[in-house]
Design an enzyme around this catalytic site. Structure first.
Site, PDB file in Angstrom:
ATOM      1  N   GLY A  22       2.378   2.288  10.760  1.00  0.00           N
ATOM      2  CA  GLY A  22       3.370   3.355  10.611  1.00  0.00           C
ATOM      3  C   GLY A  22       4.091   3.730  11.899  1.00  0.00           C
ATOM      4  O   GLY A  22       4.764   4.758  11.955  1.00  0.00           O
TER       5      GLY A  22
ATOM      6  N   ASN B 296       0.870  -1.181   0.000  1.00  0.00           N
ATOM      7  CA  ASN B 296       0.000   0.000   0.000  1.00  0.00           C
ATOM      8  C   ASN B 296       0.906   1.231   0.000  1.00  0.00           C
ATOM      9  O   ASN B 296       1.462   1.589   1.036  1.00  0.00           O
ATOM     10  CB  ASN B 296      -0.889  -0.050   1.250  1.00  0.00           C
ATOM     11  N   TRP B 297       1.039   1.834  -1.169  1.00  0.00           N
ATOM     12  CA  TRP B 297       1.967   2.973  -1.283  1.00  0.00           C
ATOM     13  C   TRP B 297       1.409   4.246  -0.654  1.00  0.00           C
ATOM     14  O   TRP B 297       2.127   5.225  -0.502  1.00  0.00           O
ATOM     15  CB  TRP B 297       2.296   3.239  -2.757  1.00  0.00           C
ATOM     16  N   LYS B 298       0.122   4.227  -0.349  1.00  0.00           N
ATOM     17  CA  LYS B 298      -0.544   5.420   0.220  1.00  0.00           C
ATOM     18  C   LYS B 298      -0.296   6.639  -0.677  1.00  0.00           C
ATOM     19  O   LYS B 298      -0.213   6.492  -1.895  1.00  0.00           O
ATOM     20  CB  LYS B 298      -0.084   5.639   1.669  1.00  0.00           C
TER      21      LYS B 298
ATOM     22  N   GLY C 274       2.776  -1.142   4.299  1.00  0.00           N
ATOM     23  CA  GLY C 274       2.795   0.272   3.953  1.00  0.00           C
ATOM     24  C   GLY C 274       4.207   0.749   3.699  1.00  0.00           C
ATOM     25  O   GLY C 274       4.772   0.572   2.621  1.00  0.00           O
ATOM     26  N   GLY C 275       4.818   1.340   4.718  1.00  0.00           N
ATOM     27  CA  GLY C 275       6.138   1.963   4.585  1.00  0.00           C
ATOM     28  C   GLY C 275       7.180   1.092   3.902  1.00  0.00           C
ATOM     29  O   GLY C 275       7.911   1.559   3.008  1.00  0.00           O
TER      30      GLY C 275
ATOM     31  N   GLU D 115      -6.872   4.663   7.835  1.00  0.00           N
ATOM     32  CA  GLU D 115      -6.645   6.084   7.567  1.00  0.00           C
ATOM     33  C   GLU D 115      -7.878   6.726   6.938  1.00  0.00           C
ATOM     34  O   GLU D 115      -8.069   7.937   7.048  1.00  0.00           O
ATOM     35  CB  GLU D 115      -5.387   6.250   6.686  1.00  0.00           C
TER      36      GLU D 115
ATOM     37  N   SER E  96       3.219  -2.076  10.372  1.00  0.00           N
ATOM     38  CA  SER E  96       4.660  -2.113  10.669  1.00  0.00           C
ATOM     39  C   SER E  96       5.324  -3.447  10.313  1.00  0.00           C
ATOM     40  O   SER E  96       6.262  -3.866  10.986  1.00  0.00           O
ATOM     41  CB  SER E  96       4.924  -1.743  12.130  1.00  0.00           C
TER      42      SER E  96
ATOM     43  N   HIS F 239      -9.592   1.174   4.857  1.00  0.00           N
ATOM     44  CA  HIS F 239      -8.308   1.357   5.545  1.00  0.00           C
ATOM     45  C   HIS F 239      -8.518   2.301   6.730  1.00  0.00           C
ATOM     46  O   HIS F 239      -9.308   3.241   6.645  1.00  0.00           O
ATOM     47  CB  HIS F 239      -7.263   1.935   4.583  1.00  0.00           C
TER      48      HIS F 239
ATOM     49  N   GLU G 284      -5.480  -4.880  10.580  1.00  0.00           N
ATOM     50  CA  GLU G 284      -4.486  -3.831  10.746  1.00  0.00           C
ATOM     51  C   GLU G 284      -4.790  -3.024  12.010  1.00  0.00           C
ATOM     52  O   GLU G 284      -5.607  -2.087  11.970  1.00  0.00           O
ATOM     53  CB  GLU G 284      -4.520  -2.882   9.541  1.00  0.00           C
TER      54      GLU G 284
HETATM   55  P1  PGA Z   1       2.710   0.325   7.628  1.00  0.00           P
HETATM   56  O1  PGA Z   1       1.248   0.533   6.982  1.00  0.00           O
HETATM   57  O2  PGA Z   1       3.258  -0.951   7.065  1.00  0.00           O
HETATM   58  O3  PGA Z   1       3.490   1.546   7.190  1.00  0.00           O
HETATM   59  O4  PGA Z   1       2.527   0.265   9.102  1.00  0.00           O
HETATM   60  C1  PGA Z   1       0.401  -0.552   6.779  1.00  0.00           C
HETATM   61  C2  PGA Z   1      -0.897  -0.077   6.191  1.00  0.00           C
HETATM   62  O5  PGA Z   1      -1.359   1.004   6.542  1.00  0.00           O
HETATM   63  O6  PGA Z   1      -1.500  -0.769   5.349  1.00  0.00           O
END
Ligand code: PGA
Length: 243
Positions: free
Chosen positions: A173, A11-13, A226-227, A99, A205, A97, A167
């Site tokens: 993050g 997930n590149w966001k 994500g990251g 977010e 994470s 998600h 998640e």
């Molecule tokens: P993260 O994000 O790996 O940076 O914690 C995961 C996500 O939000 O899907």
């Protein structure tokens, strides 16, 4: 037990201008030529979907959107429909998600409508659920996740239409992860509520260091990253930790 091939999804966001996004996609596609034991998917920002899709063509790496609107089209400024994602080459859409649940106020009913929209367009919905730190500390994590599933998942799910991603909001993050026992517990709760062949990913994470032990858990069918998905080397190291 149903056979579930692991999936590692990036997930590149809201990250990636053309040059670096395409370079990342090329680097992932290049690595994906080597043997691997999981399915791979990247979910770039909407602006890069078509160009990334062109780079990934023939690599076996799938393309997903990060969100979709419930309606197929109309006066919804700034939104993107599931049909548009499909038209841009996507096979999957992340919905719900945290977010978006937290920053955009999306409810379980919204997530359910988006899941139905993804299905209508022929996409696999990756439905995200997870508790906040306060909910976990109050001992409400399993009840919260069960409630989110009840509200967010339409009837009629099957492995070809649905993936669930657990998640925990506080792990996203932050570099923090639940204990392996806590991940296993929540995955077991989710497992009783979806068809046996439907995959459950862990997200929050995940990195090359912790991926091995998380992905080795019996109930974990892959990772939503994500990251660490923004570096091809790290994303690939996580993929290599499967199986
Ligand atoms: P993260 O994000 O790996 O940076 O914690 C995961 C996500 O939000 O899907």
């Amino acid at each position: 037990m149903a056979e579930r091939k692991p999936l590692v999804a990036g997930n590149w966001k809201m990250n990636g201008l053309r040059a670096d996004g395409l370079a990342l996609a090329r680097a992932v596609a290049e690595r994906a030529r080597q043997p691997h034991r999981c399915d791979l998917l990247v979910c770039p920002p909407a602006t890069l979907l078509i160009a990334v899709g062109e780079v990934l063509a023939g690599s076996g790496v799938g393309l997903g959107g990060q969100d979709c609107h419930p309606e197929p089209k109309g006066a919804f400024t700034g939104d993107i429909s599931a049909e548009m994602l499909r038209d841009a080459g996507c096979s999957h859409a992340i919905v719900g998600h945290s977010e978006r649940r937290h920053a955009c106020g999306e409810t379980d009913a919204d997530v359910r409508a988006k899941t139905l929209a993804a299905w209508r367009a022929g996409l696999v919905a990756i439905v995200c659920v997870g508790e906040t730190r306060a909910e976990r500390e109050a001992g409400r994590a399993t009840a919260l996740v069960a409630g989110q599933l009840a509200g967010s998942l339409p009837d009629g799910a099957d492995a070809g239409k649905l993936i669930v991603a657990y998640e925990p909001v506080w792990a996203i993050g932050t570099g923090l992860t639940p204990t392996l026992a806590d991940i296993a517990e929540i995955h077991a709760v989710i497992r009783t509520r979806i068809p046996a062949d439907t995959r459950i990913l862990y997200g929050g994470s995940v990195n090359p260091k912790n991926a091995g032990e998380i992905l080795a858990l019996g109930g974990v069918d892959g990772a939503l990253v994500g990251g660490a998905s923004l570096k091809a080397e790290d994303f690939w190291a996580i993929a290599q930790a499967c199986g």
